[in-house]
Design a protein around this motif. Structure first.
Motif, mmCIF file in Angstrom:
data_model
loop_
_atom_site.group_PDB
_atom_site.id
_atom_site.type_symbol
_atom_site.label_atom_id
_atom_site.label_comp_id
_atom_site.label_asym_id
_atom_site.label_seq_id
_atom_site.Cartn_x
_atom_site.Cartn_y
_atom_site.Cartn_z
ATOM 1 N N LEU A 159 -8.837 -3.040 -1.453
ATOM 2 C CA LEU A 159 -7.486 -3.192 -1.988
ATOM 3 C C LEU A 159 -7.214 -2.150 -3.058
ATOM 4 O O LEU A 159 -8.135 -1.575 -3.645
ATOM 5 C CB LEU A 159 -7.266 -4.598 -2.536
ATOM 6 C CG LEU A 159 -8.104 -5.070 -3.739
ATOM 7 C CD1 LEU A 159 -7.514 -4.611 -5.073
ATOM 8 C CD2 LEU A 159 -8.220 -6.585 -3.727
ATOM 9 N N HIS A 160 -5.937 -1.911 -3.295
ATOM 10 C CA HIS A 160 -5.504 -1.045 -4.388
ATOM 11 C C HIS A 160 -4.311 -1.713 -5.063
ATOM 12 O O HIS A 160 -3.298 -2.004 -4.416
ATOM 13 C CB HIS A 160 -5.106 0.337 -3.887
ATOM 14 C CG HIS A 160 -4.586 1.231 -4.972
ATOM 15 N ND1 HIS A 160 -5.411 1.831 -5.894
ATOM 16 C CD2 HIS A 160 -3.316 1.590 -5.306
ATOM 17 C CE1 HIS A 160 -4.685 2.545 -6.733
ATOM 18 N NE2 HIS A 160 -3.404 2.416 -6.407
ATOM 19 N N THR A 161 -4.423 -1.976 -6.361
ATOM 20 C CA THR A 161 -3.344 -2.619 -7.102
ATOM 21 C C THR A 161 -2.211 -1.627 -7.350
ATOM 22 O O THR A 161 -2.430 -0.496 -7.776
ATOM 23 C CB THR A 161 -3.860 -3.162 -8.447
ATOM 24 O OG1 THR A 161 -4.847 -4.165 -8.184
ATOM 25 C CG2 THR A 161 -2.726 -3.779 -9.256
ATOM 26 N N ALA A 267 -0.886 -5.978 -4.595
ATOM 27 C CA ALA A 267 -1.832 -4.967 -4.130
ATOM 28 C C ALA A 267 -1.677 -4.712 -2.638
ATOM 29 O O ALA A 267 -1.178 -5.561 -1.889
ATOM 30 C CB ALA A 267 -3.271 -5.406 -4.427
ATOM 31 N N ALA A 268 -2.098 -3.525 -2.235
ATOM 32 C CA ALA A 268 -2.201 -3.190 -0.813
ATOM 33 C C ALA A 268 -3.625 -3.490 -0.363
ATOM 34 O O ALA A 268 -4.586 -3.114 -1.032
ATOM 35 C CB ALA A 268 -1.870 -1.715 -0.582
ATOM 36 N N ALA A 278 -2.960 7.725 11.341
ATOM 37 C CA ALA A 278 -1.692 7.352 10.716
ATOM 38 C C ALA A 278 -1.905 6.303 9.629
ATOM 39 O O ALA A 278 -1.333 6.385 8.534
ATOM 40 C CB ALA A 278 -0.711 6.831 11.772
ATOM 41 N N VAL A 279 -2.742 5.306 9.924
ATOM 42 C CA VAL A 279 -3.021 4.259 8.928
ATOM 43 C C VAL A 279 -3.790 4.855 7.745
ATOM 44 O O VAL A 279 -3.537 4.506 6.589
ATOM 45 C CB VAL A 279 -3.800 3.097 9.563
ATOM 46 C CG1 VAL A 279 -4.149 2.041 8.513
ATOM 47 C CG2 VAL A 279 -2.986 2.470 10.693
ATOM 48 N N ARG A 280 -4.719 5.769 8.024
ATOM 49 C CA ARG A 280 -5.458 6.408 6.929
ATOM 50 C C ARG A 280 -4.510 7.175 6.011
ATOM 51 O O ARG A 280 -4.698 7.181 4.782
ATOM 52 C CB ARG A 280 -6.532 7.348 7.481
ATOM 53 C CG ARG A 280 -7.731 6.641 8.084
ATOM 54 C CD ARG A 280 -8.965 7.548 8.092
ATOM 55 N NE ARG A 280 -8.729 8.781 8.809
ATOM 56 C CZ ARG A 280 -9.009 8.983 10.088
ATOM 57 N NH1 ARG A 280 -9.534 7.999 10.813
ATOM 58 N NH2 ARG A 280 -8.777 10.147 10.669
ATOM 59 N N ASN A 281 -3.491 7.797 6.576
ATOM 60 C CA ASN A 281 -2.511 8.496 5.740
ATOM 61 C C ASN A 281 -1.766 7.517 4.842
ATOM 62 O O ASN A 281 -1.485 7.817 3.675
ATOM 63 C CB ASN A 281 -1.513 9.257 6.617
ATOM 64 C CG ASN A 281 -2.122 10.487 7.258
ATOM 65 O OD1 ASN A 281 -3.136 11.013 6.788
ATOM 66 N ND2 ASN A 281 -1.522 10.954 8.336
ATOM 67 N N PHE A 282 -1.445 6.339 5.382
ATOM 68 C CA PHE A 282 -0.759 5.327 4.571
ATOM 69 C C PHE A 282 -1.682 4.828 3.466
ATOM 70 O O PHE A 282 -1.265 4.664 2.313
ATOM 71 C CB PHE A 282 -0.301 4.160 5.447
ATOM 72 C CG PHE A 282 0.837 3.373 4.866
ATOM 73 C CD1 PHE A 282 2.052 3.324 5.512
ATOM 74 C CD2 PHE A 282 0.691 2.675 3.674
ATOM 75 C CE1 PHE A 282 3.107 2.589 4.979
ATOM 76 C CE2 PHE A 282 1.727 1.951 3.132
ATOM 77 C CZ PHE A 282 2.954 1.909 3.787
ATOM 78 N N ARG A 287 -3.411 4.632 -2.344
ATOM 79 C CA ARG A 287 -4.465 4.876 -3.318
ATOM 80 C C ARG A 287 -4.043 5.903 -4.370
ATOM 81 O O ARG A 287 -4.525 5.873 -5.503
ATOM 82 C CB ARG A 287 -5.730 5.352 -2.618
ATOM 83 C CG ARG A 287 -6.517 4.216 -1.965
ATOM 84 C CD ARG A 287 -7.724 4.723 -1.215
ATOM 85 N NE ARG A 287 -8.712 3.675 -1.006
ATOM 86 C CZ ARG A 287 -9.709 3.753 -0.155
ATOM 87 N NH1 ARG A 287 -9.859 4.852 0.584
ATOM 88 N NH2 ARG A 287 -10.570 2.757 -0.017
ATOM 89 N N GLU A 288 -3.168 6.812 -3.974
ATOM 90 C CA GLU A 288 -2.706 7.834 -4.906
ATOM 91 C C GLU A 288 -1.499 7.380 -5.724
ATOM 92 O O GLU A 288 -1.038 8.108 -6.605
ATOM 93 C CB GLU A 288 -2.357 9.113 -4.140
ATOM 94 C CG GLU A 288 -3.575 9.793 -3.505
ATOM 95 C CD GLU A 288 -3.215 10.977 -2.643
ATOM 96 O OE1 GLU A 288 -1.992 11.189 -2.406
ATOM 97 O OE2 GLU A 288 -4.125 11.693 -2.199
ATOM 98 N N SER A 289 -0.998 6.196 -5.439
ATOM 99 C CA SER A 289 0.188 5.685 -6.151
ATOM 100 C C SER A 289 -0.220 5.121 -7.509
ATOM 101 O O SER A 289 -1.184 4.355 -7.602
ATOM 102 C CB SER A 289 0.878 4.582 -5.326
ATOM 103 O OG SER A 289 1.320 5.087 -4.094
#
Length: 296
Positions: A159-161, A267-268, A278-282, A287-289
């Motif tokens: 996950l990424h908050t 979180a994502a 495509a999912v890895r790009n999302f 993660r960069e947000s």
């Protein structure tokens, strides 16, 4: 017959000269002659009329030229699509979310940014019960989930908050605490009927601070359903503060909870070993947000 045979044939059909066609293909003229003969043997048809001074297509050759070009064009298209899919430029991403992620704007921000960066990828977003999302992501039915923490996740997920929020109190307008403009202390809620949202952590933290066991009389699911129950006077509810700004129902008021803010994260959630480009790009985008934090 292989694609290279079609390329050899089309080059000769366009040049109508063995030496020029061979030079264009970067092969020797005798090699081209042998390849054309192989094609004609395979098709059992004569494709060219050859003299010492000229080369011309036969009627069969003219028909075959049209089809050969179509095959080469389709192959080039398929090759391009494959390369684009490998880079994640096209494809599909299945998104699952809970209502509070949409209310917070996190879902809209992530999807709009991704669509601008990767317009060839189709995003399909659907709301799910929060407790179902970890299993759906693990099974591959959902690729990215936007949830409200805390949540227990299997080891296969990460996950990424994206947003730090805090809980507040939703009350029926006629409730005695609703008349207060100050904060509501947790102990004042002992004995109150509670309408529990999907994320019950805030409810149980209020009860822990007030040293009572919450009397949960309803757990209708989505935040809109929860606040509707509050508007009916069914009970009070501990809800994410973000809903104060986006959900306006008759007979519902919001009050801050005294003490340290009871924090909650949006979180994502995604698979640790994702294979879809495509999912890895999302995932990379999330993660960069930077994380946002709402002020109490």
């Amino acid at each position: 017959m292989e694609l290279r045979h079609l390329r050899y044939f089309v080059a000769l059909a366009e040049e109508l000269h063995f030496a020029r066609a061979a030079e264009r293909l970067n092969i020797a003229p005798p090699t081209l002659t042998v390849q054309i003969q192989e094609i004609e043997r395979t098709l059992s048809a004569r494709l060219f009329v050859r003299t010492k001074r000229s080369v011309a297509l036969t009627p069969a050759g003219a028909i075959f030229l049209s089809e050969a070009r179509n095959v080469l064009e389709q192959f080039a298209k398929a090759e391009s699509v494959g390369r684009r899919a490998g880079r994640g430029e096209i494809g599909r991403v299945e998104i699952g979310y809970v209502g509070s992620a949409a209310y917070a704007g996190v879902l809209q921000d992530q999807t709009s940014r991704f669509s601008r960066a990767w317009p060839g990828v189709h995003l399909n977003a659907r709301e799910f019960p929060m407790e179902d999302l970890p299993q759906l992501i693990g099974e591959g039915q959902v690729d990215i989930g936007f949830v409200r923490l805390p949540m227990t996740l299997p080891h296969s997920l990460r996950l990424h908050t994206l947003l730090w929020d805090y809980f507040c109190l939703a009350l029926p307008a006629g409730h005695n605490q609703a008349e207060w403009t100050d904060t509501v202390r947790s102990g004042q809620l002992a004995g109150e009927p509670f309408v529990a949202p999907e994320q019950e952590a805030g409810t149980y933290e209020v009860a822990r601070r007030g040293r009572f066991t919450p009397r949960i009389v309803s757990a209708p699911g989505s935040l809109l359903a929860v606040l509707t129950q509050v508007s009916f006077g069914t009970g009070v509810s501990v809800v994410p503060s973000i809903v104060r700004n986006v959900v306006h129902l008759p007979n519902v008021v919001f009050r801050p909870i005294a003490g340290e803010p009871i924090l909650s994260e949006v979180a994502a959630v995604f698979r640790a070993n994702e294979t879809s480009p495509a999912v890895r790009n999302f995932i990379q985008q999330t993660r960069e947000s930077p994380q946002r934090r709402l002020s109490p």
